[in-house]
Design a protein around this motif. Structure first.
Motif, PDB file in Angstrom:
ATOM      1  N   SER A 156      35.636 107.163  17.461  1.00 59.89           N
ATOM      2  CA  SER A 156      34.526 106.525  18.204  1.00 59.89           C
ATOM      3  C   SER A 156      35.309 106.585  19.733  1.00 59.89           C
ATOM      4  CB  SER A 156      34.254 105.150  18.058  1.00 59.89           C
ATOM      5  OG  SER A 156      35.337 104.245  17.948  1.00 59.89           O
ATOM      6  N   ALA A 157      36.395 106.938  19.963  1.00 62.88           N
ATOM      7  CA  ALA A 157      37.039 106.781  21.126  1.00 62.88           C
ATOM      8  C   ALA A 157      38.008 107.898  21.495  1.00 62.88           C
ATOM      9  CB  ALA A 157      37.628 105.780  21.442  1.00 62.88           C
ATOM     10  N   ARG A 158      39.167 107.752  20.940  1.00 60.22           N
ATOM     11  CA  ARG A 158      40.516 108.928  21.323  1.00 60.22           C
ATOM     12  C   ARG A 158      40.115 110.108  21.118  1.00 60.22           C
ATOM     13  NH1 ARG A 158      44.666 105.069  18.041  1.00 60.22           N
ATOM     14  NH2 ARG A 158      42.664 104.918  17.171  1.00 60.22           N
ATOM     15  N   SER A 159      39.585 110.323  19.615  1.00 62.47           N
ATOM     16  CA  SER A 159      39.239 111.818  19.219  1.00 62.47           C
ATOM     17  C   SER A 159      37.959 112.124  20.099  1.00 62.47           C
ATOM     18  CB  SER A 159      39.248 111.852  17.657  1.00 62.47           C
ATOM     19  OG  SER A 159      38.090 110.832  17.265  1.00 62.47           O
ATOM     20  N   GLN A 160      37.022 111.621  20.158  1.00 64.98           N
ATOM     21  CA  GLN A 160      35.906 111.861  21.030  1.00 64.98           C
ATOM     22  C   GLN A 160      36.268 112.264  22.382  1.00 64.98           C
ATOM     23  OE1 GLN A 160      32.928 112.487  19.857  1.00 64.98           O
ATOM     24  NE2 GLN A 160      33.063 111.579  17.916  1.00 64.98           N
ATOM     25  N   MET A 161      37.084 111.608  22.890  1.00 60.76           N
ATOM     26  CA  MET A 161      37.627 111.720  24.427  1.00 60.76           C
ATOM     27  C   MET A 161      38.399 112.987  24.344  1.00 60.76           C
ATOM     28  SD  MET A 161      38.558 108.352  26.229  1.00 60.76           S
ATOM     29  CE  MET A 161      39.364 107.610  25.446  1.00 60.76           C
ATOM     30  N   ALA A 162      39.100 113.364  23.444  1.00 57.75           N
ATOM     31  CA  ALA A 162      40.140 114.548  23.068  1.00 57.75           C
ATOM     32  C   ALA A 162      39.314 115.715  22.943  1.00 57.75           C
ATOM     33  CB  ALA A 162      41.057 114.618  22.249  1.00 57.75           C
ATOM     34  N   GLU A 163      38.080 115.503  22.116  1.00 59.31           N
ATOM     35  CA  GLU A 163      37.309 116.798  21.826  1.00 59.31           C
ATOM     36  C   GLU A 163      36.589 117.240  23.115  1.00 59.31           C
ATOM     37  OE1 GLU A 163      33.130 117.605  19.553  1.00 59.31           O
ATOM     38  OE2 GLU A 163      34.399 115.603  18.915  1.00 59.31           O
ATOM     39  N   ALA A 164      36.352 116.254  23.850  1.00 60.71           N
ATOM     40  CA  ALA A 164      35.500 116.682  25.139  1.00 60.71           C
ATOM     41  C   ALA A 164      36.344 117.137  26.106  1.00 60.71           C
ATOM     42  CB  ALA A 164      34.822 115.434  25.532  1.00 60.71           C
ATOM     43  N   GLU A 177      37.582 106.860   8.781  1.00 60.86           N
ATOM     44  CA  GLU A 177      36.717 105.611   8.588  1.00 60.86           C
ATOM     45  C   GLU A 177      35.767 105.698   9.764  1.00 60.86           C
ATOM     46  OE1 GLU A 177      38.972 101.977   7.925  1.00 60.86           O
ATOM     47  OE2 GLU A 177      40.689 103.201   6.982  1.00 60.86           O
ATOM     48  N   PRO A 178      34.827 106.645   9.807  1.00 62.28           N
ATOM     49  CA  PRO A 178      34.354 106.832  11.124  1.00 62.28           C
ATOM     50  C   PRO A 178      33.205 105.569  11.730  1.00 62.28           C
ATOM     51  CG  PRO A 178      33.355 108.091   9.572  1.00 62.28           C
ATOM     52  CD  PRO A 178      34.603 107.653   9.078  1.00 62.28           C
ATOM     53  N   ALA A 179      33.243 105.121  13.025  1.00 62.31           N
ATOM     54  CA  ALA A 179      32.311 104.228  13.048  1.00 62.31           C
ATOM     55  C   ALA A 179      30.934 104.557  13.114  1.00 62.31           C
ATOM     56  CB  ALA A 179      32.882 103.791  14.684  1.00 62.31           C
ATOM     57  N   SER A 180      29.998 103.716  13.511  1.00 68.03           N
ATOM     58  CA  SER A 180      28.790 104.102  13.535  1.00 68.03           C
ATOM     59  C   SER A 180      28.062 104.838  14.779  1.00 68.03           C
ATOM     60  CB  SER A 180      27.798 102.884  13.454  1.00 68.03           C
ATOM     61  OG  SER A 180      27.871 101.999  14.057  1.00 68.03           O
ATOM     62  N   THR A 181      28.984 104.482  16.090  1.00 68.50           N
ATOM     63  CA  THR A 181      28.457 105.120  17.278  1.00 68.50           C
ATOM     64  C   THR A 181      29.946 105.241  18.240  1.00 68.50           C
ATOM     65  OG1 THR A 181      28.513 102.842  18.411  1.00 68.50           O
ATOM     66  CG2 THR A 181      26.307 103.704  17.481  1.00 68.50           C
ATOM     67  N   ILE A 182      29.562 105.954  18.994  1.00 73.43           N
ATOM     68  CA  ILE A 182      30.767 106.311  20.142  1.00 73.43           C
ATOM     69  C   ILE A 182      31.159 104.669  20.869  1.00 73.43           C
ATOM     70  CG2 ILE A 182      31.554 107.328  22.073  1.00 73.43           C
ATOM     71  CD1 ILE A 182      31.271 109.070  19.889  1.00 73.43           C
ATOM     72  N   ASN A 183      32.227 104.471  21.214  1.00 71.77           N
ATOM     73  CA  ASN A 183      32.506 103.138  21.919  1.00 71.77           C
ATOM     74  C   ASN A 183      32.056 103.261  23.345  1.00 71.77           C
ATOM     75  OD1 ASN A 183      34.132 101.294  23.586  1.00 71.77           O
ATOM     76  ND2 ASN A 183      35.010 100.979  21.634  1.00 71.77           N
ATOM     77  N   PRO A 184      31.291 102.279  23.964  1.00 70.65           N
ATOM     78  CA  PRO A 184      30.672 102.523  25.322  1.00 70.65           C
ATOM     79  C   PRO A 184      31.740 102.534  26.358  1.00 70.65           C
ATOM     80  CG  PRO A 184      30.014 100.425  24.292  1.00 70.65           C
ATOM     81  CD  PRO A 184      30.731 101.252  23.133  1.00 70.65           C
ATOM     82  N   TYR A 185      33.154 101.897  25.987  1.00 70.26           N
ATOM     83  CA  TYR A 185      33.851 102.003  26.994  1.00 70.26           C
ATOM     84  C   TYR A 185      34.387 103.295  27.338  1.00 70.26           C
ATOM     85  CZ  TYR A 185      34.164  96.920  27.497  1.00 70.26           C
ATOM     86  OH  TYR A 185      33.856  95.643  27.398  1.00 70.26           O
ATOM     87  N   ALA A 186      34.661 104.218  26.171  1.00 75.29           N
ATOM     88  CA  ALA A 186      35.080 105.616  25.877  1.00 75.29           C
ATOM     89  C   ALA A 186      34.176 106.430  26.755  1.00 75.29           C
ATOM     90  CB  ALA A 186      35.017 105.980  24.515  1.00 75.29           C
ATOM     91  N   ALA A 215      42.064 100.003  29.499  1.00 73.98           N
ATOM     92  CA  ALA A 215      42.839 100.441  28.271  1.00 73.98           C
ATOM     93  C   ALA A 215      42.177 101.966  27.904  1.00 73.98           C
ATOM     94  CB  ALA A 215      42.721  99.452  27.076  1.00 73.98           C
ATOM     95  N   PHE A 216      40.906 101.909  28.006  1.00 74.71           N
ATOM     96  CA  PHE A 216      40.284 103.250  27.821  1.00 74.71           C
ATOM     97  C   PHE A 216      40.577 104.395  28.746  1.00 74.71           C
ATOM     98  CE2 PHE A 216      38.077 100.849  24.873  1.00 74.71           C
ATOM     99  CZ  PHE A 216      37.654 101.681  23.909  1.00 74.71           C
ATOM    100  N   ARG A 217      40.824 104.052  30.139  1.00 73.58           N
ATOM    101  CA  ARG A 217      41.250 104.921  31.122  1.00 73.58           C
ATOM    102  C   ARG A 217      42.677 105.271  30.783  1.00 73.58           C
ATOM    103  NH1 ARG A 217      39.012 101.001  35.781  1.00 73.58           N
ATOM    104  NH2 ARG A 217      36.819 101.824  35.979  1.00 73.58           N
TER     105      ARG A 217
END
Length: 147
Positions: free
Chosen positions: A16-24, A42-51, A127-129
């Protein structure tokens, strides 16, 4: 899909955050060279809005991406590189990855989980930055010395 592209799977726990940012980032930096995917143990249901916000700040939109389960890929497809960005996923996924071209291409780049940040919205976004910037640095260094 261009079958000449090397396949890279980026893995974390929630996807939902780190791997999604890395993919992009990898798509943005070298998408012409790779077929990039991400998943979670253990995938979340959505992407984290802070990401989403942290990536939007640098002009990369991940709002249409969605978390995916590792089972979509594990033993199902051949991949050239596995990049694991969290210790929880590293601990729970196989050491010998079925379908990985070369087991030496199982890369472990732990990044602190920004979703665990506490405090104000400003502190959480910071922290997300930090995670975003660390992921970008790791990918740029890897790209400078690899395919």
């Amino acid at each position: 899909m261009d079958t000449r592209k090397l396949k890279v799977l980026i893995l974390c726990s929630g996807n939902s955050a780190r791997s999604q940012m890395a993919e992009a980032f990898l798509r943005h930096l070298a998408g012409d060279r790779f077929k990039v995917m991400s998943a979670g143990t253990e995938p979340a249901s959505t992407i984290n809005p802070y990401a989403i916000e942290a990536m939007n700040e640098i002009g990369i939109d991940i709002s249409t991406q969605c978390p995916k389960d590792l089972s979509l890929y594990l033993g199902q497809i051949f991949i050239n590189y596995l990049i694991i960005v969290c210790s929880k996923a590293n601990d729970s996924c196989p050491r010998v990855w079925p379908g990985l071209a070369n087991q030496n291409n199982r890369l472990y780049w732990p990044v602190d989980d920004p979703a665990e940040a506490t405090g104000s919205d400003k502190e959480k976004l910071a922290a997300f930055r930090k995670a975003r910037n660390e992921i970008k640095e790791k990918l740029e260094a890897w790209l400078a010395t690899n395919p």
